[in-house]
Design a protein around this motif. Structure first.
Motif, PDB file in Angstrom:
ATOM      1  N   ALA A 257       4.628   2.248  -4.816  1.00 30.50           N
ATOM      2  CA  ALA A 257       3.394   1.476  -4.689  1.00 30.50           C
ATOM      3  C   ALA A 257       3.693  -0.018  -4.647  1.00 30.50           C
ATOM      4  CB  ALA A 257       2.452   1.798  -5.843  1.00 30.50           C
ATOM      5  N   GLY A 258       4.650  -0.471  -5.475  1.00 33.24           N
ATOM      6  CA  GLY A 258       5.060  -1.874  -5.434  1.00 33.24           C
ATOM      7  C   GLY A 258       5.675  -2.237  -4.100  1.00 33.24           C
ATOM      8  N   ALA A 259       6.497  -1.335  -3.548  1.00 31.20           N
ATOM      9  CA  ALA A 259       7.106  -1.558  -2.236  1.00 31.20           C
ATOM     10  C   ALA A 259       6.043  -1.620  -1.150  1.00 31.20           C
ATOM     11  CB  ALA A 259       8.105  -0.441  -1.930  1.00 31.20           C
ATOM     12  N   LEU A 260       5.052  -0.763  -1.243  1.00 30.62           N
ATOM     13  CA  LEU A 260       3.963  -0.754  -0.269  1.00 30.62           C
ATOM     14  C   LEU A 260       3.210  -2.079  -0.294  1.00 30.62           C
ATOM     15  CD1 LEU A 260       2.128   0.820   1.719  1.00 30.62           C
ATOM     16  CD2 LEU A 260       0.894   1.701  -0.275  1.00 30.62           C
ATOM     17  N   ALA A 261       2.925  -2.583  -1.486  1.00 29.07           N
ATOM     18  CA  ALA A 261       2.213  -3.861  -1.600  1.00 29.07           C
ATOM     19  C   ALA A 261       3.034  -4.996  -1.001  1.00 29.07           C
ATOM     20  CB  ALA A 261       1.902  -4.148  -3.069  1.00 29.07           C
ATOM     21  N   ALA A 262       4.339  -5.025  -1.282  1.00 30.84           N
ATOM     22  CA  ALA A 262       5.201  -6.081  -0.748  1.00 30.84           C
ATOM     23  C   ALA A 262       5.273  -6.021   0.773  1.00 30.84           C
ATOM     24  CB  ALA A 262       6.605  -5.963  -1.344  1.00 30.84           C
ATOM     25  N   ALA A 263       5.341  -4.802   1.312  1.00 35.15           N
ATOM     26  CA  ALA A 263       5.409  -4.652   2.766  1.00 35.15           C
ATOM     27  C   ALA A 263       4.125  -5.141   3.430  1.00 35.15           C
ATOM     28  CB  ALA A 263       5.671  -3.188   3.120  1.00 35.15           C
ATOM     29  N   LEU A 264       2.992  -4.778   2.871  1.00 40.15           N
ATOM     30  CA  LEU A 264       1.711  -5.196   3.449  1.00 40.15           C
ATOM     31  C   LEU A 264       1.543  -6.712   3.361  1.00 40.15           C
ATOM     32  CD1 LEU A 264      -0.611  -2.358   2.072  1.00 40.15           C
ATOM     33  CD2 LEU A 264       0.377  -2.552   4.358  1.00 40.15           C
ATOM     34  N   GLU A 265       2.020  -7.299   2.265  1.00 39.10           N
ATOM     35  CA  GLU A 265       1.938  -8.761   2.128  1.00 39.10           C
ATOM     36  C   GLU A 265       2.783  -9.471   3.175  1.00 39.10           C
ATOM     37  OE1 GLU A 265       3.145  -9.459  -1.858  1.00 39.10           O
ATOM     38  OE2 GLU A 265       1.265  -8.707  -2.736  1.00 39.10           O
ATOM     39  N   ARG A 266       3.838  -8.831   3.636  1.00 38.51           N
ATOM     40  CA  ARG A 266       4.692  -9.413   4.670  1.00 38.51           C
ATOM     41  C   ARG A 266       4.197  -9.127   6.083  1.00 38.51           C
ATOM     42  NH1 ARG A 266       9.902 -10.714   2.791  1.00 38.51           N
ATOM     43  NH2 ARG A 266      10.239 -11.574   4.875  1.00 38.51           N
ATOM     44  N   GLY A 267       3.055  -8.482   6.195  1.00 37.16           N
ATOM     45  CA  GLY A 267       2.475  -8.202   7.500  1.00 37.16           C
ATOM     46  C   GLY A 267       2.951  -6.926   8.148  1.00 37.16           C
ATOM     47  N   LEU A 268       3.632  -6.076   7.385  1.00 35.90           N
ATOM     48  CA  LEU A 268       4.122  -4.811   7.937  1.00 35.90           C
ATOM     49  C   LEU A 268       3.045  -3.738   7.847  1.00 35.90           C
ATOM     50  CD1 LEU A 268       7.701  -4.741   6.402  1.00 35.90           C
ATOM     51  CD2 LEU A 268       7.107  -5.155   8.785  1.00 35.90           C
ATOM     52  N   ARG A 269       3.017  -2.892   8.865  1.00 36.73           N
ATOM     53  CA  ARG A 269       2.096  -1.754   8.867  1.00 36.73           C
ATOM     54  C   ARG A 269       2.873  -0.521   8.411  1.00 36.73           C
ATOM     55  NH1 ARG A 269       0.752  -1.793  14.966  1.00 36.73           N
ATOM     56  NH2 ARG A 269       3.007  -2.170  14.895  1.00 36.73           N
ATOM     57  N   VAL A 270       2.290   0.201   7.469  1.00 39.68           N
ATOM     58  CA  VAL A 270       2.889   1.434   6.958  1.00 39.68           C
ATOM     59  C   VAL A 270       2.031   2.598   7.431  1.00 39.68           C
ATOM     60  CG1 VAL A 270       3.543   2.721   4.876  1.00 39.68           C
ATOM     61  CG2 VAL A 270       3.816   0.230   4.938  1.00 39.68           C
ATOM     62  N   PRO A 271       2.612   3.560   8.207  1.00 41.81           N
ATOM     63  CA  PRO A 271       4.033   3.760   8.474  1.00 41.81           C
ATOM     64  C   PRO A 271       4.501   3.257   9.847  1.00 41.81           C
ATOM     65  CG  PRO A 271       2.868   5.744   9.059  1.00 41.81           C
ATOM     66  CD  PRO A 271       1.809   4.741   8.618  1.00 41.81           C
ATOM     67  N   ASP A 272       3.658   2.533  10.587  1.00 42.89           N
ATOM     68  CA  ASP A 272       4.033   2.168  11.957  1.00 42.89           C
ATOM     69  C   ASP A 272       5.305   1.329  12.001  1.00 42.89           C
ATOM     70  OD1 ASP A 272       1.794   3.497  12.810  1.00 42.89           O
ATOM     71  OD2 ASP A 272       0.540   1.714  12.922  1.00 42.89           O
ATOM     72  N   ASP A 273       5.421   0.363  11.101  1.00 42.62           N
ATOM     73  CA  ASP A 273       6.596  -0.504  11.065  1.00 42.62           C
ATOM     74  C   ASP A 273       7.604  -0.071  10.000  1.00 42.62           C
ATOM     75  OD1 ASP A 273       5.435  -2.228  13.003  1.00 42.62           O
ATOM     76  OD2 ASP A 273       4.255  -3.184  11.428  1.00 42.62           O
ATOM     77  N   LEU A 274       7.104   0.495   8.917  1.00 39.98           N
ATOM     78  CA  LEU A 274       7.983   0.848   7.796  1.00 39.98           C
ATOM     79  C   LEU A 274       7.437   2.099   7.114  1.00 39.98           C
ATOM     80  CD1 LEU A 274      10.387  -0.142   5.953  1.00 39.98           C
ATOM     81  CD2 LEU A 274       8.625  -1.146   4.489  1.00 39.98           C
ATOM     82  N   SER A 275       8.298   3.108   6.967  1.00 40.22           N
ATOM     83  CA  SER A 275       7.917   4.333   6.256  1.00 40.22           C
ATOM     84  C   SER A 275       8.366   4.239   4.810  1.00 40.22           C
ATOM     85  CB  SER A 275       8.563   5.557   6.920  1.00 40.22           C
ATOM     86  OG  SER A 275       7.974   5.824   8.173  1.00 40.22           O
ATOM     87  N   ILE A 276       7.536   4.781   3.902  1.00 42.78           N
ATOM     88  CA  ILE A 276       7.846   4.757   2.468  1.00 42.78           C
ATOM     89  C   ILE A 276       7.619   6.145   1.881  1.00 42.78           C
ATOM     90  CG2 ILE A 276       7.236   3.781   0.210  1.00 42.78           C
ATOM     91  CD1 ILE A 276       6.349   1.245   1.640  1.00 42.78           C
ATOM     92  N   VAL A 277       8.603   6.621   1.118  1.00 40.73           N
ATOM     93  CA  VAL A 277       8.501   7.909   0.414  1.00 40.73           C
ATOM     94  C   VAL A 277       8.713   7.651  -1.076  1.00 40.73           C
ATOM     95  CG1 VAL A 277       9.517  10.199   0.085  1.00 40.73           C
ATOM     96  CG2 VAL A 277       9.273   9.261   2.399  1.00 40.73           C
ATOM     97  N   GLY A 278       7.863   8.246  -1.918  1.00 36.70           N
ATOM     98  CA  GLY A 278       7.969   8.073  -3.357  1.00 36.70           C
ATOM     99  C   GLY A 278       8.510   9.295  -4.068  1.00 36.70           C
ATOM    100  N   TYR A 279       8.294   9.339  -5.385  1.00 30.98           N
ATOM    101  CA  TYR A 279       8.824  10.433  -6.207  1.00 30.98           C
ATOM    102  C   TYR A 279       7.942  10.567  -7.448  1.00 30.98           C
ATOM    103  CZ  TYR A 279      12.624  13.332  -8.191  1.00 30.98           C
ATOM    104  OH  TYR A 279      13.389  14.364  -8.691  1.00 30.98           O
ATOM    105  N   ASP A 280       7.421  11.726  -7.712  1.00 27.42           N
ATOM    106  CA  ASP A 280       6.625  12.130  -8.886  1.00 27.42           C
ATOM    107  C   ASP A 280       5.311  12.783  -8.481  1.00 27.42           C
ATOM    108  OD1 ASP A 280       8.379  11.357 -10.932  1.00 27.42           O
ATOM    109  OD2 ASP A 280       7.570   9.320 -10.980  1.00 27.42           O
ATOM    110  N   ASP A 281       4.621  12.246  -7.466  1.00 29.13           N
ATOM    111  CA  ASP A 281       3.271  12.669  -7.083  1.00 29.13           C
ATOM    112  C   ASP A 281       2.283  12.457  -8.216  1.00 29.13           C
ATOM    113  OD1 ASP A 281       1.349  13.519  -5.275  1.00 29.13           O
ATOM    114  OD2 ASP A 281       1.517  15.625  -5.876  1.00 29.13           O
ATOM    115  N   LEU A 282       2.258  11.218  -8.716  1.00 25.28           N
ATOM    116  CA  LEU A 282       1.251  10.843  -9.705  1.00 25.28           C
ATOM    117  C   LEU A 282      -0.104  10.736  -9.024  1.00 25.28           C
ATOM    118  CD1 LEU A 282       3.280   8.114 -11.612  1.00 25.28           C
ATOM    119  CD2 LEU A 282       3.105  10.553 -12.125  1.00 25.28           C
TER     120      LEU A 282
END
Length: 349
Positions: A257-282
């Motif tokens: 979630a922190g990585a997602l926020a940082a990517a969006l702040e940099r103008g990246l579209r998720v997942p079009d520009d950057l894919s993110i996978v996490g761990y736990d399924d909270l």
């Protein structure tokens, strides 16, 4: 003057249910020698009457306090809540209470709380998400109570544990990105030198890269400390040092979630520009935008299973001995897709 209302007794429960006083006493004190149907009948009547057993008297009869100590390090609130839900539900169903101890980051207060739990004469211990050092094992052995480990491992003993295969789960998460076509895959790891959830997840990430013919690069691994802000900082570092990356595997949903926020702040579209996978399924993995593709650990079920086994040992009931590796699941949502066709040019300097 109105007389004070009398507290209900075991005799009152026996009269209400038609069960003998001796059997009611055995149920209330957690002893054996009755059917599940009888237990349900007695416990229901006790609740309806408002019966509250005296813990001290109960302990004198059964030599038990009907309490379980639960030790957590300072980990994600959502993570702890899901694991604790399963522990508490199973304990409550069997007439046990729990004492929860937060051992702080890196287990700074572990020895203190082990000694507190020993003074409280708890009947058993659930030790969760913190590597069990030899010093802890010595203290646990001195307590002479059953112990179950959840999502952790002992340093040298044969204490039973319940956990997922972190290395295999991380390998599957990274393989998913490889199958989608990604070659520039970074990782946000947890705590350095963590032998439970830190290094094994890095090893799984490395295994998947090597199986896909992709060279492992230390520069593409950043540590986030299993927390939201750590994930954000790690993502910012990776974007600065490796602007061509197209995917990130984060070793926890909070870091994702922190990585997602940082990517969006940099103008990246998720997942079009950057894919993110996490761990736990909270729970918030389904609530962020886009929802996280992640590895699901059945945390509540793991807490329940550990507690059921622990109570069976406390009561001398039959149970399956040994450790358990529970199944994980790759949950595919919207945060991971195919890589962009060209270099990542959407990062704002």
């Amino acid at each position: 003057m109105e007389l004070e209302k009398r507290e209900p007794t075991i005799k009152d429960i026996a009269q209400k249910t038609g069960v003998s006083i001796a059997t009611v006493s055995r149920v209330i004190h957690g002893l054996t020698g009755y059917s599940d149907k009888t237990r349900e009948l007695v416990m229901k009547a006790a609740e309806e009457l408002g019966y509250r057993p005296n813990a001290i008297a109960r302990g004198l009869v059964s030599r038990r306090t009907q309490t379980i100590g639960v030790l957590f390090p300072q980990v994600s609130g959502s993570y702890s809540a899901e694991l604790l839900h399963g522990i508490e539900e199973a304990a409550n169903e069997r007439g046990f209470s729990i004492i929860v101890c937060n051992t702080a980051r890196e287990g700074e207060r572990t020895m203190k709380y082990l000694r507190v739990l020993r003074e409280k004469q708890v009947d058993g211990i659930v030790f969760a998400s913190q590597f069990v050092l030899a010093a802890y094992e010595q203290e646990l052995a001195a307590m002479r109570v059953p112990v179950m480990l959840v999502n952790t491992l002992p340093e040298r003993s044969d204490l039973s544990y319940i956990k997922v295969d972190d290395r295999e789960a991380s390998r599957e998460a990274t393989e998913h990105l490889v199958r989608l076509g990604h070659r520039e895959i970074a990782m946000i790891a947890g705590t350095p030198d963590d032998p439970v959830a830190g290094q094994p997840r890095v090893d799984g990430y490395r295994d998947a890269l090597e199986a896909g013919g992709i060279a492992y690069r230390e520069a593409l691994v950043a540590c986030g400390g299993f927390c939201l802000d750590g994930g954000r900082r790690a993502m910012e570092r990776l974007l600065a040092d490796a602007p061509s990356l197209t995917a990130v595997f984060a070793a926890s949903d909070e870091m994702a979630a922190g990585a997602l926020a940082a990517a969006l702040e940099r103008g990246l579209r998720v997942p079009d520009d950057l894919s993110i996978v996490g761990y736990d399924d909270l729970i918030f993995a389904r609530m962020v935008h886009p929802p996280l593709t992640t590895i699901r650990q059945p945390l509540s079920e793991m807490g329940r299973l550990a507690t059921e086994r622990l109570i069976a040992r406390i009561k001398g009931e039959p149970y399956s001995d040994g450790s358990i590796i529970v199944a994980h699941t790759l949950v595919k949502r919207d945060s991971a897709g195919e890589p962009p066709s060209g270099p990542n040019l959407n990062i704002n300097d």
